[in-house]
Design an enzyme around this catalytic site. Structure first.
Site, short mmCIF file in Angstrom:
data_model
loop_
_atom_site.label_atom_id
_atom_site.label_comp_id
_atom_site.label_asym_id
_atom_site.label_seq_id
_atom_site.Cartn_x
_atom_site.Cartn_y
_atom_site.Cartn_z
N CYS A 1 0.68 33.62 11.12
CA CYS A 1 0.81 34.34 12.31
C CYS A 1 1.52 33.66 13.41
O CYS A 1 1.00 33.61 14.68
CB CYS A 1 -0.48 34.97 12.69
SG CYS A 1 -1.20 36.00 11.41
N GLU A 2 2.56 32.80 13.10
CA GLU A 2 3.08 32.01 14.21
C GLU A 2 4.63 31.90 13.83
O GLU A 2 4.79 31.71 12.66
CB GLU A 2 2.47 31.08 14.87
CG GLU A 2 2.01 29.91 13.99
CD GLU A 2 1.18 28.89 14.61
OE1 GLU A 2 2.06 27.98 15.40
OE2 GLU A 2 0.03 28.80 14.44
N GLU B 1 0.79 -1.26 0.09
CA GLU B 1 -0.06 0.01 0.15
C GLU B 1 0.80 1.41 0.03
O GLU B 1 0.98 2.13 0.97
CB GLU B 1 -0.87 0.08 1.39
CG GLU B 1 -2.16 -0.73 1.31
CD GLU B 1 -2.87 -0.94 2.61
OE1 GLU B 1 -3.76 -1.42 2.73
OE2 GLU B 1 -2.28 -0.34 3.57
N ARG C 1 4.39 19.64 7.35
CA ARG C 1 5.26 18.57 7.84
C ARG C 1 6.54 18.82 8.60
O ARG C 1 6.86 18.26 9.72
CB ARG C 1 5.71 17.55 6.65
CG ARG C 1 4.58 17.05 6.07
CD ARG C 1 5.16 15.96 4.99
NE ARG C 1 6.01 14.70 5.58
CZ ARG C 1 7.00 14.57 5.80
NH1 ARG C 1 7.68 15.32 4.98
NH2 ARG C 1 7.38 13.66 6.38
N1 LLP Z 1 -1.27 2.08 4.63
C1 LLP Z 1 -1.62 2.36 5.76
C2 LLP Z 1 -2.56 1.50 6.54
C3 LLP Z 1 -1.33 3.62 6.39
O1 LLP Z 1 -1.96 3.87 7.46
C4 LLP Z 1 -0.48 4.32 5.54
C5 LLP Z 1 0.00 5.56 5.96
C6 LLP Z 1 -0.21 3.97 4.15
C7 LLP Z 1 -0.39 2.63 3.81
C8 LLP Z 1 0.97 4.66 3.12
O2 LLP Z 1 2.02 4.92 3.70
P1 LLP Z 1 2.95 5.54 3.15
O3 LLP Z 1 3.69 4.48 2.03
O4 LLP Z 1 2.62 6.75 2.36
O5 LLP Z 1 4.37 5.88 4.02
N2 LLP Z 1 1.50 12.46 7.41
C9 LLP Z 1 2.85 11.57 7.54
C10 LLP Z 1 2.67 10.20 7.04
C11 LLP Z 1 1.27 9.59 7.77
C12 LLP Z 1 1.31 7.99 7.09
C13 LLP Z 1 -0.34 7.58 7.51
N3 LLP Z 1 -0.65 6.11 7.17
C14 LLP Z 1 3.74 12.26 6.92
O6 LLP Z 1 3.75 13.28 6.28
O7 LLP Z 1 4.99 11.94 7.08
#
Ligand code: LLP
Length: 423
Positions: free
Chosen positions: A351-352, A280, A320
């Site tokens: 504003c921070e 995924e 991020r």
């Molecule tokens: N599958 C599940 C169940 C997940 O929770 C996630 C990401 C993915 C796949 C995809 O993961 P990836 O390949 O994108 O690493 N906002 C954070 C990342 C949060 C990821 C949440 N879940 C950031 O900006 O680093």
């Protein structure tokens, strides 16, 4: 001092005649002129190639994690390339469906899905539901009693693997809000219960150890645990989640999707896994495909302290750095190959003081107000985690390919800000 590392730019990046950056055959400066800034610029070929790499190895079991970046064009692109889509809320489900993605190609995630979300997913014929808790199994029981289902489900388990990443995005360890714990025997009980239930059709096991993970050993460890755990049940599918890291700054290196996929397959075979393997990926599909273009509005030089370069976006288009302390590079698209001796903190217009895009930025010496400034590797978890903080308008998204740019998400307008405001 050195120019921005070329490897961090989207695949189709080229140097224009005047030293400017060209993506997908389109000059970044022309795009900034035409669509304004801030602007998310995606290399469509880059996105498609990453999807193809995943599909080549995993077929329909390559599932794009839409949370990384989602709009109708992206949902359609990933699905057209053969990927199924991971959606984690009714909102993500809705956008994927609006893009024309069949419900059967959707995998529904989430640690706290509501009855309404589950009902909608089942009614529309969702491909898989990844069940996260006993409470969710209870909800599926009552929906079944009302005539809904049974849907095909996977059970999400926590394999007890500590992925080396930021605490907020590590999910494989026992101390987690996600899934059924393997080490305590709870996951085995969940399999027993789901296997015996008429309300669900249990087809597999799912685990996701975290995001921005560079070490393939973490995935290998997870596979070992999953192999041992799932072997007695003989289920058809095993999904190892997403999480492959990508390089954001000079000096970082990560496996490609292809390398990662091959390692996963090899480890799975060695561990005796016979179930069909699924992945995924989110970040590794979308992150490197885009840059964000801003315009420099203010340069403040504090002698002996620091230089600040303020741009027309900020934490509302890329939270991020504030959330995870993430690092980014910075450069001027008009001189993408230029040395960068000018040290500055790149900040936004919110504003921070925490509104920082690049803590220790490097820019060419002749950077001036009015310059278009860009940060690479902003294709994942930037637009998708954006906000309207300070009522800053969300930027548009353009896809570029073979010299054509198409706007796939328009810039928000002041009128948009009032669409939900009633009195
Ligand atoms: N599958 C599940 C169940 C997940 O929770 C996630 C990401 C993915 C796949 C995809 O993961 P990836 O390949 O994108 O690493 N906002 C954070 C990342 C949060 C990821 C949440 N879940 C950031 O900006 O680093």
């Amino acid at each position: 001092m050195k120019p921005v590392p070329w490897e961090l730019l989207p695949d189709s990046s080229e140097l224009g005649d005047a030293g400017e950056l060209v993506i997908g055959g389109c000059s970044v400066l022309d795009l900034a002129d035409e669509y304004g800034t801030p602007l998310f610029i995606y290399d469509e070929t880059h996105l498609r190639q990453r999807c193809r790499d995943a599909v080549e190895l995993f077929g329909r079991h390559a599932t794009y994690a839409t949370k990384a970046f989602l709009c109708k064009a992206m949902a359609k692109l990933a699905n057209d390339e053969g990927m199924t889509l991971d959606v984690a809320t009714a909102g993500e489900f809705h956008i994927a469906r609006a893009a024309g993605v069949p419900a059967a190609d959707l995998v529904f995630h989430g640690n706290n899905k509501s009855v309404a979300e589950l009902r909608m997913a089942i009614r529309e014929g969702v491909g898989r539901i990844v069940v996260d808790s006993f409470d969710e199994l209870n909800r599926l029981d009552s929906l079944h009693a009302q005539g809904h289902g049974p849907p095909k489900v996977l059970l999400r388990v926590t394999p007890g693997v500590e992925a080396h990443t930021h605490e907020f995005i590590a999910t494989g360890q026992d101390d987690s809000k996600f899934g059924f714990t393997v080490s305590t025997g709870v996951a085995a009980k969940a399999v027993e219960r789901a296997g015996a239930s008429e309300a669900v059709n249990l087809v597999g096991i799912h685990a996701h150890i975290g995001s921005q993970v560079f070490r393939v050993e973490s995935f290998a460890q997870s596979l070992q645990v999953l192999a041992e755990f799932s072997e007695p049940f003989g289920l058809a599918e095993l999904v190892v989640g997403g999480g492959l890291g990508v390089p954001y700054v000079a000096g970082e290196e990560a496996p490609t999707i292809r390398q990662w996929g091959q390692i996963l397959k090899r480890e799975a075979a060695q561990a005796g896994i016979t179930a069909t393997l699924g992945i995924e990926p989110g970040r590794s599909i979308a992150a490197g495909a885009a840059i964000t273009a801003y315009t420099v509005g203010t340069i403040k030089r504090l002698d002996g302290i620091r230089n600040y370069v303020a741009v027309d976006g900020g934490m509302s288009d890329n939270p991020r750095p504030v959330l995870y302390g993430s690092g980014y590079e910075t450069f001027l698209p008009r001189a993408v190959a230029a040395e960068r001796p000018f040290h500055a903190r790149i900040v936004g217009k919110h504003c921070e003081s925490g509104d920082i895009l690049v803590r220790e930025g490097l820019l060419p010496a002749d950077t001036v107000v009015g310059d278009v400034l860009a940060t690479p590797v902003t294709g994942a978890y930037g637009h998708s985690m954006g906000s309207n903080y300070n009522k800053v308008l969300r930027p548009p998204v353009v896809f570029c390919e073979n010299g054509d740019a198409r706007m796939v998400v328009r810039r928000e307008t002041l009128a948009d800000l009032l669409t939900t405001d009633l009195t």
